[in-house]
Motif scaffolding. Structure first.
Motif, PDB file in Angstrom:
ATOM      1  N   ILE A 286       0.848  -1.206   0.000  1.00 30.97           N
ATOM      2  CA  ILE A 286       0.000   0.000   0.000  1.00 30.97           C
ATOM      3  C   ILE A 286       0.881   1.254   0.000  1.00 30.97           C
ATOM      4  N   ASP A 287       0.361   2.329  -0.556  1.00 32.07           N
ATOM      5  CA  ASP A 287       1.204   3.531  -0.564  1.00 32.07           C
ATOM      6  C   ASP A 287       0.452   4.817  -0.232  1.00 32.07           C
ATOM      7  N   SER A 288      -0.722   4.670   0.401  1.00 30.65           N
ATOM      8  CA  SER A 288      -1.379   5.913   0.842  1.00 30.65           C
ATOM      9  C   SER A 288      -2.137   5.668   2.150  1.00 30.65           C
ATOM     10  N   PRO A 289      -2.286   6.738   2.958  1.00 30.29           N
ATOM     11  CA  PRO A 289      -2.862   6.596   4.301  1.00 30.29           C
ATOM     12  C   PRO A 289      -4.229   5.917   4.308  1.00 30.29           C
ATOM     13  N   GLY A 290      -5.073   6.219   3.303  1.00 34.10           N
ATOM     14  CA  GLY A 290      -6.436   5.698   3.291  1.00 34.10           C
ATOM     15  C   GLY A 290      -6.517   4.192   3.146  1.00 34.10           C
ATOM     16  N   GLN A 291      -5.411   3.548   2.767  1.00 34.52           N
ATOM     17  CA  GLN A 291      -5.447   2.101   2.548  1.00 34.52           C
ATOM     18  C   GLN A 291      -5.244   1.301   3.832  1.00 34.52           C
ATOM     19  N   ILE A 292      -4.987   1.992   4.928  1.00 30.97           N
ATOM     20  CA  ILE A 292      -4.749   1.269   6.187  1.00 30.97           C
ATOM     21  C   ILE A 292      -6.061   1.077   6.924  1.00 30.97           C
ATOM     22  N   MET A 293      -6.360  -0.178   7.269  1.00 34.44           N
ATOM     23  CA  MET A 293      -7.610  -0.433   8.001  1.00 34.44           C
ATOM     24  C   MET A 293      -7.435  -0.017   9.463  1.00 34.44           C
ATOM     25  N   ILE A 294      -8.308   0.854   9.903  1.00 34.05           N
ATOM     26  CA  ILE A 294      -8.200   1.368  11.276  1.00 34.05           C
ATOM     27  C   ILE A 294      -9.156   0.600  12.178  1.00 34.05           C
ATOM     28  N   GLU A 295      -8.595   0.014  13.202  1.00 35.50           N
ATOM     29  CA  GLU A 295      -9.395  -0.783  14.145  1.00 35.50           C
ATOM     30  C   GLU A 295     -10.389   0.107  14.911  1.00 35.50           C
ATOM     31  N   GLU A 296     -11.635  -0.362  15.013  1.00 33.88           N
ATOM     32  CA  GLU A 296     -12.600   0.326  15.892  1.00 33.88           C
ATOM     33  C   GLU A 296     -12.901  -0.609  17.043  1.00 33.88           C
ATOM     34  N   ARG A 297     -12.798  -0.094  18.245  1.00 34.03           N
ATOM     35  CA  ARG A 297     -12.924  -0.955  19.424  1.00 34.03           C
ATOM     36  C   ARG A 297     -14.185  -0.629  20.214  1.00 34.03           C
ATOM     37  N   ASP A 298     -14.451  -1.462  21.192  1.00 30.52           N
ATOM     38  CA  ASP A 298     -15.653  -1.347  22.018  1.00 30.52           C
ATOM     39  C   ASP A 298     -15.771   0.056  22.640  1.00 30.52           C
ATOM     40  N   GLY A 299     -16.979   0.605  22.571  1.00 33.52           N
ATOM     41  CA  GLY A 299     -17.214   1.941  23.115  1.00 33.52           C
ATOM     42  C   GLY A 299     -16.992   2.022  24.614  1.00 33.52           C
ATOM     43  N   ASP A 300     -17.109   0.905  25.306  1.00 31.84           N
ATOM     44  CA  ASP A 300     -16.919   0.940  26.764  1.00 31.84           C
ATOM     45  C   ASP A 300     -15.476   1.302  27.140  1.00 31.84           C
ATOM     46  N   GLU A 301     -14.532   1.132  26.214  1.00 33.82           N
ATOM     47  CA  GLU A 301     -13.162   1.566  26.525  1.00 33.82           C
ATOM     48  C   GLU A 301     -13.113   3.085  26.734  1.00 33.82           C
ATOM     49  N   VAL A 302     -14.026   3.792  26.057  1.00 30.97           N
ATOM     50  CA  VAL A 302     -14.072   5.251  26.188  1.00 30.97           C
ATOM     51  C   VAL A 302     -14.968   5.661  27.362  1.00 30.97           C
ATOM     52  N   ARG A 303     -16.075   4.924  27.484  1.00 25.60           N
ATOM     53  CA  ARG A 303     -17.028   5.283  28.550  1.00 25.60           C
ATOM     54  C   ARG A 303     -16.464   5.013  29.937  1.00 25.60           C
ATOM     55  N   LYS A 304     -15.561   4.013  30.003  1.00 28.49           N
ATOM     56  CA  LYS A 304     -15.070   3.614  31.325  1.00 28.49           C
ATOM     57  C   LYS A 304     -13.560   3.782  31.393  1.00 28.49           C
ATOM     58  N   THR A 305     -13.044   3.711  32.573  1.00 26.46           N
ATOM     59  CA  THR A 305     -11.601   3.571  32.720  1.00 26.46           C
ATOM     60  C   THR A 305     -11.305   2.615  33.863  1.00 26.46           C
ATOM     61  N   ASP A 306     -10.162   1.966  33.787  1.00 29.19           N
ATOM     62  CA  ASP A 306      -9.743   1.056  34.858  1.00 29.19           C
ATOM     63  C   ASP A 306      -8.755   1.784  35.744  1.00 29.19           C
ATOM     64  N   GLY A 307      -8.808   1.506  37.023  1.00 28.90           N
ATOM     65  CA  GLY A 307      -7.839   2.129  37.924  1.00 28.90           C
ATOM     66  C   GLY A 307      -7.821   1.435  39.262  1.00 28.90           C
ATOM     67  N   LEU A 308      -7.015   1.980  40.122  1.00 29.74           N
ATOM     68  CA  LEU A 308      -6.825   1.382  41.430  1.00 29.74           C
ATOM     69  C   LEU A 308      -7.758   2.062  42.433  1.00 29.74           C
ATOM     70  N   ALA A 309      -8.573   1.264  43.122  1.00 26.57           N
ATOM     71  CA  ALA A 309      -9.465   1.829  44.141  1.00 26.57           C
ATOM     72  C   ALA A 309      -8.646   2.154  45.393  1.00 26.57           C
ATOM     73  N   VAL A 310      -8.745   3.418  45.843  1.00 28.99           N
ATOM     74  CA  VAL A 310      -7.981   3.834  47.029  1.00 28.99           C
ATOM     75  C   VAL A 310      -8.907   4.554  48.013  1.00 28.99           C
ATOM     76  N   ASN A 311      -8.460   4.652  49.245  1.00 27.97           N
ATOM     77  CA  ASN A 311      -9.243   5.426  50.215  1.00 27.97           C
ATOM     78  C   ASN A 311      -8.814   6.894  50.149  1.00 27.97           C
ATOM     79  N   ASN A 312      -9.368   7.714  51.027  1.00 32.79           N
ATOM     80  CA  ASN A 312      -9.095   9.152  50.950  1.00 32.79           C
ATOM     81  C   ASN A 312      -7.630   9.503  51.171  1.00 32.79           C
ATOM     82  N   SER A 313      -6.890   8.614  51.813  1.00 37.04           N
ATOM     83  CA  SER A 313      -5.461   8.913  52.000  1.00 37.04           C
ATOM     84  C   SER A 313      -4.604   8.263  50.915  1.00 37.04           C
ATOM     85  N   GLY A 314      -5.253   7.786  49.854  1.00 34.16           N
ATOM     86  CA  GLY A 314      -4.487   7.227  48.745  1.00 34.16           C
ATOM     87  C   GLY A 314      -4.015   5.806  48.985  1.00 34.16           C
TER      88      GLY A 314
END
Ligand code: MRU
Length: 378
Positions: A286-314
């Motif tokens: 391929i030789d142009s940007p439009g020829q690259i297939m762009i992955e579309e992923r689950d919308g929940d990756e945007v709606r949510k985030t993963d993280g560490l649950a901490v108390n008020n003192s971290g």
């Protein structure tokens, strides 16, 4: 690379159980360092699609072991090759954008076609991982020259490098692509500092790149994805180095969504913008940007985030307060917007060659144009 005192690659065959290939579960970092055993084609497909393993070179390496698993699963069959080819298609379909995945699977099926040997397949998968590590090291050596040049221009003051997503050793087998020159520069005693883009939605910058760099003692600062333009405009970035998932024959580069915006800001501010990758990431069909297939992923990756649950003192919350079923239950997923809101989640974008100062490959640094690429591949 080292984790604590122990040398790790991001993927390795289990010494005590050779039918198992281990990976680091990248969904758990930086909160928990967990090894995920892969024992079947399905395990590999799942690990790639849920991004327990990710990064273009690493998903290629994992898929190579996947083809070996396929051989083990079809060993007694009449039509082993047919079974392997079906699994090869499944593996290739696990994620569409990074060309390394299809490249590695094709290389493995060719080995089987030529040899009809499980041993040869095993050797090819192990060899591909070793080569991948070697290629990353060479990328590091070629990219080091660019950092050295800036460092000497700045009289030894820290070289400020901005990177996006994770193109370090976790994304490869060892060393990394964009981060390989950084590690080599740091190990050589040059002063470097990395601006790490958070990289929404999955936060590979905040969760993986920042962990990798700080683990190795490289000074780094985490910034939001929107901060890059300001940093560049105010003279706080000397060079941008990113990875690549698929490069066209003309030097356009598909990489994690948001890379293009960094390239635009770099261009506007006269800051060198490089993409680092092994030559296996070129898709010469391929030789142009439009020829690259762009992955579309689950919308929940945007709606949510993963993280560490901490108390008020971290402090981490004890598992029992979280009605936990596992000791790592304090790594939690939370909605950061109204659940169910319509979302678009493109995983990658394409930076056109005209915005790229150069490509750092395992065969040397070249300009992002057809002629230079042809030359480096010849
Ligand atoms: O979606 P990911 O995390 O697999 O995306 C990774 C990237 O975009 C990397 O920059 C790219 O794979 C280069 S890896 C050395």
């Amino acid at each position: 690379m080292k984790v604590g005192e122990k040398e790790f690659r991001s993927i390795w065959q289990d010494e005590s159980d050779p039918a198992t290939v281990n990976v680091i579960d990248q969904r758990r970092l930086p909160f928990s360092f967990e090894v995920l055993p892969l024992r079947s084609v399905s395990d590999v497909c799942m690990a790639i699609s849920c991004m327990a393993v990710r990064g273009a070179p690493l998903i290629g390496a994992a898929a190579a072991w996947g083809v070996w698993f396929s051989f083990l699963e079809h060993k007694g069959d009449k039509n082993i090759f047919g079974g392997i080819m079906k699994d090869a298609a499944r593996l290739k379909g696990a994620r569409p954008t990074a060309v390394n995945l299809a490249w590695a699977v094709d290389r493995m099926t060719e080995v089987y076609e030529k040899t009809a040997s499980g041993e040869a397949l095993h050797a090819a998968a192990a060899g591909l991982c070793d080569e991948e590590a070697e290629r990353s090291k060479r990328i590091g050596e070629y990219g080091l020259g660019l950092i050295e040049e800036i460092s000497s221009r700045k009289g030894g003051l820290p070289v400020n490098i901005l990177t996006h997503c994770n193109a370090g050793w976790l994304a490869c087998v060892d060393y990394g692509t964009a981060l390989a020159p950084v590690y080599l520069a740091h190990d050589k005693g040059l002063r470097v500092h990395v601006w790490v883009d958070e990289t929404r939605p999955r936060n590979q910058g905040g969760r993986l790149t920042a962990w990798e760099l700080s683990n190795h003692g490289v000074p780094c600062t985490l910034v939001t994805d929107n901060a890059g333009g300001h940093l560049m405009q105010t003279g706080m970035v000397d060079i941008v180095i990113v990875g690549c998932d698929r490069a066209t024959a003309s030097g356009d580069v598909a990489n994690k969504i948001g890379t293009y915006l960094k390239a635009l800001a770099a261009h506007d501010n006269g800051i060198p913008f490089y993409s680092a990758f092994p030559v296996s990431t070129f898709d010469m069909t391929i030789d142009s940007p439009g020829q690259i297939m762009i992955e579309e992923r689950d919308g929940d990756e945007v709606r949510k985030t993963d993280g560490l649950a901490v108390n008020n003192s971290g402090k981490r919350l004890p598992a029992e307060t979280l009605h936990a079923t596992s000791p790592q239950a304090d790594i939690q997923s939370v909605y950061i917007c109204q659940p169910g809101i319509p979302v678009s989640n493109y995983g990658f974008d394409v930076t056109p060659a005209r915005l790229i100062t150069g490509l750092i490959t395992d065969r040397g640094v070249c300009a992002a144009n057809k002629e230079s690429i042809k030359k480096i591949l010849s």
